[in-house]
Design a protein around this motif. Structure first.
Motif, mmCIF file in Angstrom:
data_model
loop_
_atom_site.group_PDB
_atom_site.id
_atom_site.type_symbol
_atom_site.label_atom_id
_atom_site.label_comp_id
_atom_site.label_asym_id
_atom_site.label_seq_id
_atom_site.Cartn_x
_atom_site.Cartn_y
_atom_site.Cartn_z
ATOM 1 N N UNK A 224 -12.702 -1.260 1.686
ATOM 2 C CA UNK A 224 -12.969 0.169 1.884
ATOM 3 C C UNK A 224 -12.047 0.751 2.964
ATOM 4 N N UNK A 225 -11.913 0.036 4.076
ATOM 5 C CA UNK A 225 -11.030 0.513 5.143
ATOM 6 C C UNK A 225 -9.580 0.511 4.703
ATOM 7 N N UNK A 226 -9.199 -0.492 3.895
ATOM 8 C CA UNK A 226 -7.824 -0.545 3.394
ATOM 9 C C UNK A 226 -7.514 0.610 2.452
ATOM 10 N N UNK A 227 -8.503 1.030 1.655
ATOM 11 C CA UNK A 227 -8.255 2.162 0.754
ATOM 12 C C UNK A 227 -7.863 3.399 1.555
ATOM 13 N N UNK A 228 -8.556 3.625 2.671
ATOM 14 C CA UNK A 228 -8.227 4.781 3.512
ATOM 15 C C UNK A 228 -6.839 4.653 4.110
ATOM 16 N N UNK A 229 -6.495 3.451 4.550
ATOM 17 C CA UNK A 229 -5.172 3.221 5.140
ATOM 18 C C UNK A 229 -4.075 3.438 4.096
ATOM 19 N N UNK A 230 -4.277 2.870 2.906
ATOM 20 C CA UNK A 230 -3.277 3.020 1.844
ATOM 21 C C UNK A 230 -3.103 4.485 1.461
ATOM 22 N N UNK A 231 -4.209 5.201 1.364
ATOM 23 C CA UNK A 231 -4.099 6.601 0.952
ATOM 24 C C UNK A 231 -3.343 7.426 1.992
ATOM 25 N N UNK A 232 -3.647 7.172 3.272
ATOM 26 C CA UNK A 232 -2.950 7.909 4.337
ATOM 27 C C UNK A 232 -1.459 7.586 4.348
ATOM 28 N N UNK A 233 -1.110 6.375 3.922
ATOM 29 C CA UNK A 233 0.305 5.967 3.863
ATOM 30 C C UNK A 233 0.992 6.456 2.599
ATOM 31 N N UNK A 234 0.256 7.113 1.720
ATOM 32 C CA UNK A 234 0.843 7.613 0.480
ATOM 33 C C UNK A 234 0.865 6.603 -0.645
ATOM 34 N N UNK A 235 0.196 5.463 -0.448
ATOM 35 C CA UNK A 235 0.139 4.432 -1.495
ATOM 36 C C UNK A 235 -1.139 4.635 -2.296
ATOM 37 N N UNK A 236 -1.151 5.738 -3.045
ATOM 38 C CA UNK A 236 -2.379 6.192 -3.681
ATOM 39 C C UNK A 236 -2.860 5.259 -4.783
ATOM 40 N N UNK A 237 -1.955 4.591 -5.485
ATOM 41 C CA UNK A 237 -2.398 3.709 -6.570
ATOM 42 C C UNK A 237 -3.078 2.469 -5.997
ATOM 43 N N UNK A 238 -2.618 1.993 -4.846
ATOM 44 C CA UNK A 238 -3.281 0.859 -4.199
ATOM 45 C C UNK A 238 -4.690 1.255 -3.754
ATOM 46 N N UNK A 239 -4.813 2.450 -3.214
ATOM 47 C CA UNK A 239 -6.129 2.931 -2.785
ATOM 48 C C UNK A 239 -7.073 3.029 -3.981
ATOM 49 N N UNK A 240 -6.576 3.564 -5.094
ATOM 50 C CA UNK A 240 -7.410 3.687 -6.291
ATOM 51 C C UNK A 240 -7.799 2.321 -6.838
ATOM 52 N N UNK A 241 -6.850 1.383 -6.845
ATOM 53 C CA UNK A 241 -7.136 0.037 -7.364
ATOM 54 C C UNK A 241 -8.208 -0.665 -6.534
ATOM 55 N N UNK A 242 -8.096 -0.580 -5.205
ATOM 56 C CA UNK A 242 -9.086 -1.233 -4.350
ATOM 57 C C UNK A 242 -10.462 -0.585 -4.509
ATOM 58 N N UNK A 243 -10.489 0.731 -4.646
ATOM 59 C CA UNK A 243 -11.783 1.404 -4.819
ATOM 60 C C UNK A 243 -12.420 0.992 -6.149
ATOM 61 N N UNK A 244 -11.580 0.697 -7.142
ATOM 62 C CA UNK A 244 -12.121 0.211 -8.425
ATOM 63 C C UNK A 244 -12.719 -1.192 -8.263
ATOM 64 N N UNK A 245 -12.038 -2.049 -7.499
ATOM 65 C CA UNK A 245 -12.556 -3.399 -7.254
ATOM 66 C C UNK A 245 -13.914 -3.321 -6.552
ATOM 67 N N UNK A 246 -14.024 -2.431 -5.566
ATOM 68 C CA UNK A 246 -15.300 -2.259 -4.856
ATOM 69 C C UNK A 246 -16.391 -1.842 -5.834
ATOM 70 N N UNK A 247 -16.058 -0.880 -6.696
ATOM 71 C CA UNK A 247 -17.042 -0.412 -7.688
ATOM 72 C C UNK A 247 -17.486 -1.546 -8.612
ATOM 73 N N UNK A 248 -16.534 -2.330 -9.114
ATOM 74 C CA UNK A 248 -16.881 -3.410 -10.043
ATOM 75 C C UNK A 248 -17.684 -4.504 -9.343
ATOM 76 N N UNK A 249 -17.389 -4.720 -8.067
ATOM 77 C CA UNK A 249 -18.091 -5.774 -7.328
ATOM 78 C C UNK A 249 -19.531 -5.381 -7.017
ATOM 79 N N UNK A 250 -19.750 -4.088 -6.736
ATOM 80 C CA UNK A 250 -21.094 -3.650 -6.327
ATOM 81 C C UNK A 250 -21.846 -2.935 -7.433
#
Length: 408
Positions: free
Chosen positions: A178-204
């Motif tokens: 979750x914290x990494x998604x915020x970091x990636x998004x702020x760095x402009x790495x939006x696809x990484x942020x979206x991918x990690x948020x999807x992993x969180x969703x699938x896990x929980x």
């Protein structure tokens, strides 16, 4: 659990290196605890000493690996390389050793923070892992005061049960993601942020996490549109709808982004490709036929408007008429007749000034054949054209020809 911590830190390529660091740390902690308690088996200890054991464990971790608090340092490498930690990483490391020694840790999540609760046979005790003296913090006012100054968080005691939530050990690990998604998004790495948020969703598999995933994915699409990377954007949004189904939020964003693509469209030499693109997109991922028709009619009308303006400026009138002809096949839009009118205005301005009456005569015949739906508009321009021609013939004293035009 340590291996999982390395994985969610996205540093598994360094697992062997970090495992050696961890094994060395285990030896240090085991030795310090053995000196004091003579055993690492907590079942051999009294309840009092079990609590003391857990309290000493936290102090040893702070003495050896927790250097300074930083809310942005959630990764295992932050601890190993800089000794920087936050509530997530310190809780995870504490849990790793609690599990090793047989304790029953429960992560507790509040609005903006996480800490650990340990279940003993007679009581549950909170542990604020960001503080060396954070064992049972509710009884230590100085710890709470210092905790607030360092972290900016507020300790939530047990009596405020509605403000705290016991969560799983899996969720605690996923807080790193979750914290990494915020970091990636702020760095402009939006696809990484979206991918990690999807992993969180699938896990929980929780609705909140799904909505978070949608938010990050939509932000990714907007990020691409701002960079005008439309090929990637439409590939991603259409892939989402293909694999995940007709999610209404994504469908609505897709309409907006197709509209923005047309607004940003400037390469009019490729207008036919864009026209084909619109017709193709219109027939994809339809959830509401009426809404879909309305949205694409609005988008396509604007496309026809800006493209015909370009063609008129370049005196490519036949191409402009062809564009309207094709548009009428798909939509019965009254706006197209206004655009048709604009083309005729420009033609009559040019060819009557040049007295090229023959061109306009042929054009009128052609337009009547191809646009019977606009016959009233065509006849108005035909009348203006004939009157202009009569006036010119009269000025040239070609009266017989002028009377023939009057007969028409």
């Amino acid at each position: 659990y340590f291996r999982f911590f390395v994985i969610v830190s996205e540093e598994y390529s360094k697992f062997n290196e970090y495992k050696k660091w961890f094994n060395d740390l285990e030896i240090v902690i085991d030795n310090e605890l053995l000196k004091k308690f003579k055993s690492l088996n907590i079942n051999e200890l009294s309840l009092y000493n079990q609590k003391l054991f857990a309290e000493n464990l936290l102090e040893i971790l702070h003495n050896n690996i927790f250097g300074s608090y930083n809310e942005y340092t959630s990764l295992i490498s932050d601890i190993i390389k800089t000794k920087k930690f936050n509530c997530v990483s310190s809780s995870i490391m504490y849990v790793i050793f609690l599990l090793k020694y047989g304790f029953k840790p429960i992560p507790v999540e509040t609005k903006d923070h996480v800490f650990i609760e340990i279940k003993f046979d007679d009581v549950e005790i909170d542990v604020e892992t960001t503080n060396k003296n954070g064992f049972d913090p509710g009884k230590k006012k100085d710890v709470l005061d210092n905790f607030g100054k360092i972290t900016g968080f507020t300790y939530v005691p047990k009596r405020n049960y509605n403000e705290r939530k016991n969560v799983s050990l899996k969720r605690l690990l996923l807080m790193v993601y979750h914290n990494l998604t915020n970091i990636y998004f702020k760095k402009g790495e939006s696809i990484k942020a979206a991918n990690l948020s999807y992993i969180i969703y699938k896990a929980l598999n929780e609705e909140k996490n799904y909505n978070d995933f949608l938010t990050y994915f939509i932000n990714h699409l907007i990020f691409l549109s701002n960079k005008k990377e439309y090929d990637t954007l439409f590939n991603d949004v259409n892939s989402f709808l293909y694999y995940f189904g007709l999610e209404e939020k994504i469908i609505n964003v897709r309409y907006e982004l197709i509209g923005k693509f047309i607004i940003d469209f400037k390469n009019f030499s490729e207008y036919e490709k864009v026209e084909n693109f619109l017709f193709k997109q219109k027939d994809l991922f339809i959830k509401d036929k009426v809404l879909n028709e309305k949205k694409f009619e609005e988008i396509h009308s604007y496309f026809v408007y800006i493209t015909t303006n370009y063609l008129i400026k370049n005196k490519e009138f036949d191409k402009a008429f062809d564009l309207i002809k094709r548009a009428n096949i798909y939509y019965n839009n009254p706006e197209f007749e206004k655009i048709f009118n604009n083309i005729l205005v420009e033609i009559i301005n040019i060819y009557t000034k040049n007295h090229n009456f023959e061109y306009f005569d042929k054009k009128i015949i052609d337009l009547k054949a191809n646009f019977p739906e606009y016959i009233k508009t065509i006849r108005l321009f035909e009348k203006t054209h004939i009157l202009t021609k009569i006036n010119k013939l009269t000025l040239d004293k070609r009266f017989d020809d002028a009377f023939k035009e009057i007969d028409k």
